[in-house]
Structure formats: structure tokens, C-alpha cells
Design a protein around this motif. Structure first.
Motif, PDB file in Angstrom:
ATOM      1  N   THR A   1       0.805  -1.223   0.000  1.00 30.47           N
ATOM      2  CA  THR A   1       0.000   0.000   0.000  1.00 30.47           C
ATOM      3  C   THR A   1       0.839   1.274   0.000  1.00 30.47           C
ATOM      4  O   THR A   1       0.633   2.167  -0.817  1.00 30.47           O
TER       5      THR A   1
ATOM      6  N   GLY B   1       2.854   2.469  -3.160  1.00 27.58           N
ATOM      7  CA  GLY B   1       1.901   2.835  -4.197  1.00 27.58           C
ATOM      8  C   GLY B   1       1.181   4.136  -3.903  1.00 27.58           C
ATOM      9  O   GLY B   1       0.794   4.872  -4.816  1.00 27.58           O
TER      10      GLY B   1
ATOM     11  N   LYS C   1       9.698  -3.077  -9.210  1.00 25.32           N
ATOM     12  CA  LYS C   1       8.616  -4.054  -9.301  1.00 25.32           C
ATOM     13  C   LYS C   1       8.781  -4.937 -10.538  1.00 25.32           C
ATOM     14  O   LYS C   1       8.431  -6.125 -10.523  1.00 25.32           O
TER      15      LYS C   1
ATOM     16  N   THR D   1      -6.196  -1.362  -9.293  1.00 23.02           N
ATOM     17  CA  THR D   1      -5.991  -0.965  -7.901  1.00 23.02           C
ATOM     18  C   THR D   1      -4.765  -0.076  -7.773  1.00 23.02           C
ATOM     19  O   THR D   1      -4.772   0.915  -7.022  1.00 23.02           O
ATOM     20  N   GLY D   2      -3.696  -0.412  -8.506  1.00 19.99           N
ATOM     21  CA  GLY D   2      -2.479   0.388  -8.468  1.00 19.99           C
ATOM     22  C   GLY D   2      -2.716   1.813  -8.939  1.00 19.99           C
ATOM     23  O   GLY D   2      -2.167   2.768  -8.377  1.00 19.99           O
TER      24      GLY D   2
ATOM     25  N   THR E   1       2.520  -8.294  -8.697  1.00 20.33           N
ATOM     26  CA  THR E   1       3.514  -7.239  -8.556  1.00 20.33           C
ATOM     27  C   THR E   1       3.582  -6.381  -9.808  1.00 20.33           C
ATOM     28  O   THR E   1       3.674  -5.146  -9.741  1.00 20.33           O
TER      29      THR E   1
ATOM     30  N   LEU F   1       0.462  -4.106  -9.858  1.00 24.31           N
ATOM     31  CA  LEU F   1       0.540  -3.029  -8.885  1.00 24.31           C
ATOM     32  C   LEU F   1       1.641  -2.025  -9.229  1.00 24.31           C
ATOM     33  O   LEU F   1       1.552  -0.848  -8.888  1.00 24.31           O
TER      34      LEU F   1
ATOM     35  N   GLY G   1       0.427   0.124 -12.233  1.00 22.84           N
ATOM     36  CA  GLY G   1      -0.597   1.091 -11.855  1.00 22.84           C
ATOM     37  C   GLY G   1      -0.036   2.491 -11.646  1.00 22.84           C
ATOM     38  O   GLY G   1      -0.437   3.441 -12.331  1.00 22.84           O
TER      39      GLY G   1
END
Length: 452
Positions: A33, A36, A62, A251-252, A378, A381, A384
Motif C-alpha cells: 500500500t 503505491g 517491481k 488498484t495500483g 507485482t 501493482l 498502476g
């Protein structure tokens, strides 16, 4: 000392094991979290690095994880230890992760954007490396500690509930700590506090799973490339992974956009904390509800419904520039309702796919499966924030070195679209692959020789 179970044993796990395993989400939730949420603003608004280059810095470590995760899975598959192949890596890699994480935000004033960006990149790569060797063994464990289709869902309930709590705790407090201290010192203090939180999760998971069963399946034969080829041919795993990666990308984007949406569009730095509470609060309450719902209608159907709810909330957030802040908070809460299900179901479906393969072949490729899975997660995310940074650059976002500046209208539009329409479109697109997933309770039970 851990005990050994046969693959067909479907005993209900003790609550202490479920909680112990779930506590590892404190570490994964904090690391998943906070970078990001905080790293892109740290680079663009504190170090003054252009949005596009900041996106590259966030993405590269990442991307390295994508390569490393299957290797970490292979290594843990072949680890010989009285505590099993997974648990030793929890404590070894987890403590390294905490130390490297604190150093990401601890750069001294080096007087050069290039040197300071290099500092962030080096320690983010080290943290990502340690995370791979923590996360992959951690995610691999459910397929081995129980062969029950429904018990894996119950296990994921604890994991997702603790994950949701951690996301709210870390995501809500990290901006508060930064703003309370102020400036670069605020980021440094925030990094140390989050590192301590990671240590709590690491030690709790390592200690809490000491009595968890260890599945007695021999490690798979053949090279890593051969095993990856076999895993790649597993159709149900492949389409599930594609669905999850696209949703991780969505979500990212939303995580990366929170600080920008709060400060630039809603014009309130405190709104970042409210957005996180709205996002994760419903997940804390509804995770058990999604679990119960999935046991009645099936994991796949539950995953579809939760995905549609997430997409609906993201679409509603597109009104952020014109609607009252309360509408944006409500839209984020709707995203949180869907997000809870979008974590419970795929995480419960993954060990089904891995365990069916182990039962059919007699070889344990769980680590490789989870390595590929976490590599995909990964990647999603990581992409993102990188994609969001590209959207910022296209919108003409202006970077600064801690100064207050007014963003052009095009940048505000880019922030809003990157937070709303883009994640909604990615989530809806992912359902095209999810509809091809076919594993159900009867098929899993038949493959493992356990009752449905």
C-alpha cells in the motif's frame, strides 16, 4: 514443531493457525500500500522529479520482482528445513524487507536530484527483492496446510480481513504522519513507522504458523523453465492470473491517485485519510459476508459480482471534479465493497489450481505457481503508478520540490480519469478472462480425493 498431513486430509484448521497465517498480511499490506500511495508524490512533490521519470523509478524495482518471484518460488519449493520449505523465508526475508523499506524514504539531502533518485531506486530494489522471498512462500502456504476447498476460503477470510485492516491503518496514517512532521522529515518518520509495522506482521506470521501442517508432496522435477512451461499450460490458472493482474493494475492506479485526488481535486490533504477509510472500512465489515456468499454461489460467481461492484464505484468517482466530496467518498466506499470480494475469491481460487496440479502429478509446483502469481500481481501493482504517472504527464502535471503550486485544469482532469474511468475499464475488461475459469468444488475434491 510443525506436523505433517497427507494431501487428502481436509481437517479444519485451528483458529490460531488462521489468525497466525492471516497476520502476514500486515507485512504484505503495508508494503503493497504505502509505496503505491506515497512514493510517487514523494518523488514528484518533494524531490521535484518529473512525473514520467518518477513513474519509471516506481516501476523498475517491481519489474525486477516479476523476474525474481518465480525464482523465489522455485527456491522455497526446494528448501529443506524442519519448519517446512516456507516458514524460514518469512523471518529471513521479512526482516530484510523492513530495513530496506525504512531506507527508501531516508535519503539525506544530497544536493542532486539524480543522486536522490538513485538512492530511492537502490533501496526500493533491495526491498522488492526481500519482498519476493517473503511473499512467494507466504502465498504458497494455503495449498499445503489444508486440502479442503472451503477451508482455503476460510483461511483467506482471515488473511483478507487483516489485509483490509492493514491497508486502512497504513494508508490512513502514512499521510497523517507525513503531514504532522512535515517536509522530508515527515517522509523519513513515516518510513520508519511503516517498517516497524512490517516487522510486527513478519514476526506474527512466522510465530503464528509454527503449528500449521506441512503438505507432504515432493518438489517438482525439471528445470525452472520446464516448470514455468507446465504452469503456463494450466488454463484455469492462466485465465485467473490474467484477471487478477488487470485488477491489480486498476488498484495500483487508484492507490497512486489518492494523494493527488485529495490534494489537487478535492483540495484537502486530509481527504486522503478519509478516502482510505472509505475504501477499506467496508472491506473490514464485508469480508466474512463475501466468504459466506461465495460458499453458497461459488467462488467464480462471487468474484464476478464483486468485480462489477468495484467497477461501479470507480465509475461513480469520475464525478470528482463537479460532485460534492461526499459523493466521492461514497463512490470510494462502493469500490471498497467490491475490493473485499476481489481479494477473497482469487486468493482462495489460486491454491485450488495449485493443489489440483500437485494431486494429479504428485509433484509440488506450488511455489512456482505462487511465484508466477505474485509476479503478475507485482507487475499489475507496479504498472498502476507507472500508468498513472503517464496520465499525469499527458495532463501536464507540474512537479515541485515541496512548494505549493496550482495545477492546470488538464492535470486535474487527468488525475480524475486516472483514478476512476481507467480502473473501471480495466476491471470490466478482466471479466472477459474470468468467464473462462471452470474449476469448482466438485472438480477440486475429485482431483485431491477429498470430500467436496
Amino acid at each position: 514443531m510443525s506436523t505433517t498431513t497427507t494431501p487428502g486430509e481436509a481437517a479444519r484448521l485451528p483458529r490460531s493457525v488462521r489468525i497466525g497465517y492471516g497476520s502476514g498480511s500486515v507485512a504484505t499490506g503495508a508494503f503493497g500500500t504505502v509505496p503505491g500511495l506515497m512514493l510517487l508524490p514523494y518523488l514528484t512533490d518533494e524531490l521535484g522529479i518529473a512525473a514520467l521519470w518518477a513513474g519509471v523509478i516506481v516501476f523498475l524495482p517491481k519489474a525486477w520482482d516479476v523476474v525474481l518471484n518465480p525464482i523465489a518460488g522455485r527456491v522455497s519449493d526446494r528448501t529443506l528445513d524442519p519448519a517446512g520449505p516456507r516458514r524460514p523465508w518469512l523471518i529471513r526475508a521479512g526482516l530484510m524487507l523492513a530495513g530496506a523499506f525504512a531506507l527508501i524514504f531516508a535519503a539525506p539531502d544530497l544536493g542532486s536530484q539524480l543522486l536522490e533518485a538513485g538512492w530511492v531506486l537502490v533501496f526500493f530494489v533491495l526491498a522488492a527483492t526481500a519482498y519476493a522471498f517473503f511473499q512467494v512462500p507466504y502465498v504458497a502456504m494455503p495449498a499445503e496446510i489444508t486440502s479442503s476447498y472451503d477451508e482455503r476460503t476460510r483461511l483467506m477470510t482471515w488473511r483478507v480481513a487483516i489485509l483490509a485492516f492493514t491497508i486502512m491503518l497504513a494508508g490512513a496514517t502514512a499521510p497523517v504522519i507525513r503531514d504532522a512532521v512535515g517536509g522530508r522529515d515527515g517522509y523519513r518518520v513515516m518510513g520508519v513507522v511503516m517498517a516497524v509495522l512490517i516487522v510486527v506482521g513478519v514476526v506474527s506470521a512466522w510465530w503464528g504458523t509454527r503449528r500449521a501442517p506441512i503438505g507432504a508432496v515432493a518438489a517438482g522435477a525439471g528445470s525452472l523453465r520446464e516448470q514455468l512451461r507446465i504452469v503456463g499450460r494450466a488454463r484455469d490458472f492462466r485465465v485467473l492470473l490474467t484477471t487478477f493482474v488487470l485488477q491489480a493494475l486498476a488498484t495500483g492506479c487508484m492507490l497512486a491517485g489518492v494523494d493527488y485526488l485529495a490534494g489537487d481535486v478535492l483540495e484537502s490533504t486530509g481527504a486522503a485519510t478519509i478516502l482510505f477509510v472509505c475504501f477499506v472500512g467496508p472491506a473490514l465489515l464485508l469480508t466474512p459476508v463475501w466468504t459466506s456468499f461465495g460458499m453458497r454461489v461459488g467462488k467464480r460467481r462471487g468474484y464476478v459480482i464483486s468485480s462489477l461492484i468495484l467497477a461501479a464505484g470507480a465509475l461513480l468517482a469520475a464525478s470528482a471534479q463537479v460532485a460534492p466530496a461526499g459523493v466521492v467518498f461514497a463512490a470510494t466506499a462502493l469500490v471498497g465493497v467490491g475490493y473485499a470480494g476481489c481479494q477473497v475469491f482469487p486468493m482462495a481460487m489460486l491454491p485450488d489450481a495449485a493443489a489440483v496440479d500437485s494431486a494429479r502429478t504428485g509433484e509440488n509446483r506450488t511455489g512456482v505457481y505462487t511465484g508466477v502469481w505474485t509476479a503478475g500481481e507485482t507487475l499489475g501493482l507496479a504498472l498502476g503508478p507507472a500508468v498513472f504517472a503517464v496520465v499525469l504527464a499527458l495532463g501536464g502535471y507540474l512537479s515541485s520540490d515541496g512548494r505549493e503550486i496550482t495545477q492546470p485544469g488538464s492535470a486535474l482532469t487527468a488525475i480524475t480519469l486516472g483514478f476512476s474511468l481507467l480502473p473501471a475499464a480495466l476491471t470490466l475488461l478482466s471479466l472477459w478472462w474470468l468467464r473462462q475459469y471452470t474449476l469448482d468444488a466438485a472438480e477440486v475434491a475429485a482431483a485431491e480425493g477429498a470430500p467436496a
